[in-house]
Design a protein around this motif. Sequence first.
Motif, PDB file in Angstrom:
ATOM      1  N   ILE A  25       0.833  -1.204   0.000  1.00 35.74           N
ATOM      2  CA  ILE A  25       0.000   0.000   0.000  1.00 35.74           C
ATOM      3  C   ILE A  25       0.863   1.248   0.000  1.00 35.74           C
ATOM      4  CG2 ILE A  25      -1.615   1.335   1.401  1.00 35.74           C
ATOM      5  CD1 ILE A  25      -2.859  -1.367   2.220  1.00 35.74           C
ATOM      6  N   SER A  26       1.919   1.260   0.823  1.00 32.49           N
ATOM      7  CA  SER A  26       2.791   2.436   0.860  1.00 32.49           C
ATOM      8  C   SER A  26       3.487   2.639  -0.483  1.00 32.49           C
ATOM      9  CB  SER A  26       3.808   2.325   1.992  1.00 32.49           C
ATOM     10  OG  SER A  26       4.680   1.240   1.765  1.00 32.49           O
ATOM     11  N   PHE A  27       3.879   1.553  -1.139  1.00 34.59           N
ATOM     12  CA  PHE A  27       4.517   1.651  -2.447  1.00 34.59           C
ATOM     13  C   PHE A  27       3.554   2.244  -3.472  1.00 34.59           C
ATOM     14  CE2 PHE A  27       5.639  -0.268  -6.582  1.00 34.59           C
ATOM     15  CZ  PHE A  27       6.913   0.230  -6.704  1.00 34.59           C
ATOM     16  N   VAL A  28       2.322   1.782  -3.483  1.00 35.80           N
ATOM     17  CA  VAL A  28       1.318   2.286  -4.431  1.00 35.80           C
ATOM     18  C   VAL A  28       1.031   3.760  -4.175  1.00 35.80           C
ATOM     19  CG1 VAL A  28      -1.109   2.090  -5.106  1.00 35.80           C
ATOM     20  CG2 VAL A  28       0.285   0.038  -4.885  1.00 35.80           C
ATOM     21  N   VAL A  29       0.946   4.157  -2.912  1.00 29.82           N
ATOM     22  CA  VAL A  29       0.693   5.561  -2.583  1.00 29.82           C
ATOM     23  C   VAL A  29       1.848   6.436  -3.055  1.00 29.82           C
ATOM     24  CG1 VAL A  29       0.475   7.181  -0.664  1.00 29.82           C
ATOM     25  CG2 VAL A  29      -0.868   5.088  -0.683  1.00 29.82           C
ATOM     26  N   GLN A  30       3.076   5.996  -2.845  1.00 34.38           N
ATOM     27  CA  GLN A  30       4.237   6.778  -3.269  1.00 34.38           C
ATOM     28  C   GLN A  30       4.304   6.903  -4.784  1.00 34.38           C
ATOM     29  OE1 GLN A  30       7.810   5.213  -1.537  1.00 34.38           O
ATOM     30  NE2 GLN A  30       7.098   5.558   0.547  1.00 34.38           N
ATOM     31  N   ILE A  31       4.051   5.825  -5.502  1.00 34.91           N
ATOM     32  CA  ILE A  31       4.071   5.868  -6.968  1.00 34.91           C
ATOM     33  C   ILE A  31       2.957   6.774  -7.483  1.00 34.91           C
ATOM     34  CG2 ILE A  31       3.768   4.498  -9.072  1.00 34.91           C
ATOM     35  CD1 ILE A  31       6.486   4.159  -7.711  1.00 34.91           C
ATOM     36  N   SER A  32       1.768   6.670  -6.896  1.00 31.82           N
ATOM     37  CA  SER A  32       0.654   7.520  -7.323  1.00 31.82           C
ATOM     38  C   SER A  32       0.953   8.992  -7.075  1.00 31.82           C
ATOM     39  CB  SER A  32      -0.620   7.127  -6.577  1.00 31.82           C
ATOM     40  OG  SER A  32      -0.958   5.792  -6.850  1.00 31.82           O
ATOM     41  N   ALA A  33       1.572   9.298  -5.942  1.00 34.08           N
ATOM     42  CA  ALA A  33       1.926  10.686  -5.647  1.00 34.08           C
ATOM     43  C   ALA A  33       2.967  11.201  -6.630  1.00 34.08           C
ATOM     44  CB  ALA A  33       2.451  10.798  -4.220  1.00 34.08           C
ATOM     45  N   ALA A  34       3.952  10.388  -6.957  1.00 34.87           N
ATOM     46  CA  ALA A  34       4.982  10.812  -7.899  1.00 34.87           C
ATOM     47  C   ALA A  34       4.387  11.046  -9.285  1.00 34.87           C
ATOM     48  CB  ALA A  34       6.090   9.764  -7.969  1.00 34.87           C
ATOM     49  N   VAL A  35       3.544  10.146  -9.741  1.00 30.34           N
ATOM     50  CA  VAL A  35       2.912  10.299 -11.055  1.00 30.34           C
ATOM     51  C   VAL A  35       2.001  11.522 -11.062  1.00 30.34           C
ATOM     52  CG1 VAL A  35       1.255   9.243 -12.656  1.00 30.34           C
ATOM     53  CG2 VAL A  35       3.098   7.870 -11.653  1.00 30.34           C
ATOM     54  N   GLY A  36       1.261  11.730  -9.979  1.00 29.88           N
ATOM     55  CA  GLY A  36       0.393  12.892  -9.894  1.00 29.88           C
ATOM     56  C   GLY A  36       1.159  14.197  -9.930  1.00 29.88           C
ATOM     57  N   LEU A  37       2.273  14.270  -9.194  1.00 28.78           N
ATOM     58  CA  LEU A  37       3.084  15.494  -9.200  1.00 28.78           C
ATOM     59  C   LEU A  37       3.705  15.757 -10.568  1.00 28.78           C
ATOM     60  CD1 LEU A  37       4.864  15.348  -5.749  1.00 28.78           C
ATOM     61  CD2 LEU A  37       3.240  17.064  -6.546  1.00 28.78           C
ATOM     62  N   VAL A  38       4.201  14.720 -11.203  1.00 32.33           N
ATOM     63  CA  VAL A  38       4.784  14.902 -12.540  1.00 32.33           C
ATOM     64  C   VAL A  38       3.717  15.377 -13.513  1.00 32.33           C
ATOM     65  CG1 VAL A  38       5.806  13.678 -14.504  1.00 32.33           C
ATOM     66  CG2 VAL A  38       6.684  13.294 -12.198  1.00 32.33           C
ATOM     67  N   GLY A  39       2.530  14.771 -13.451  1.00 30.88           N
ATOM     68  CA  GLY A  39       1.440  15.205 -14.328  1.00 30.88           C
ATOM     69  C   GLY A  39       1.020  16.641 -14.060  1.00 30.88           C
ATOM     70  N   TYR A  40       0.955  17.005 -12.795  1.00 32.03           N
ATOM     71  CA  TYR A  40       0.580  18.371 -12.423  1.00 32.03           C
ATOM     72  C   TYR A  40       1.585  19.377 -12.963  1.00 32.03           C
ATOM     73  CZ  TYR A  40      -0.105  22.505  -9.520  1.00 32.03           C
ATOM     74  OH  TYR A  40      -0.284  23.791  -9.087  1.00 32.03           O
ATOM     75  N   PHE A  41       2.866  19.132 -12.752  1.00 31.13           N
ATOM     76  CA  PHE A  41       3.885  20.067 -13.239  1.00 31.13           C
ATOM     77  C   PHE A  41       3.961  20.080 -14.770  1.00 31.13           C
ATOM     78  CE2 PHE A  41       5.837  19.459  -8.905  1.00 31.13           C
ATOM     79  CZ  PHE A  41       5.513  20.748  -8.488  1.00 31.13           C
ATOM     80  N   TRP A  42       3.669  18.938 -15.393  1.00 28.54           N
ATOM     81  CA  TRP A  42       3.679  18.868 -16.838  1.00 28.54           C
ATOM     82  C   TRP A  42       2.581  19.755 -17.406  1.00 28.54           C
ATOM     83  CZ3 TRP A  42       0.495  15.693 -20.336  1.00 28.54           C
ATOM     84  CH2 TRP A  42       0.968  15.685 -21.648  1.00 28.54           C
TER      85      TRP A  42
END
Length: 46
Positions: A25-42
């Motif tokens: 669960i912690s791994f999925v949350v971290q990956i989702s946060a990273a993808v979300g931040l990259v998408g937001y900045f993109w």
Amino acid sequence: MSIVLLNPAGVKIWQKSPLQGVLAISFVVQISAAVGLVGYFWFQNG
């Protein structure tokens, strides 16, 4: 070192959850946060 939790139900849930599930669960949350931040900045930098 002792950890005191205010919610006894939370203690029961924590004791029953396997380490593998907690790590997954912690791994999925971290990956989702990273993808979300990259998408937001993109989108912000267009």
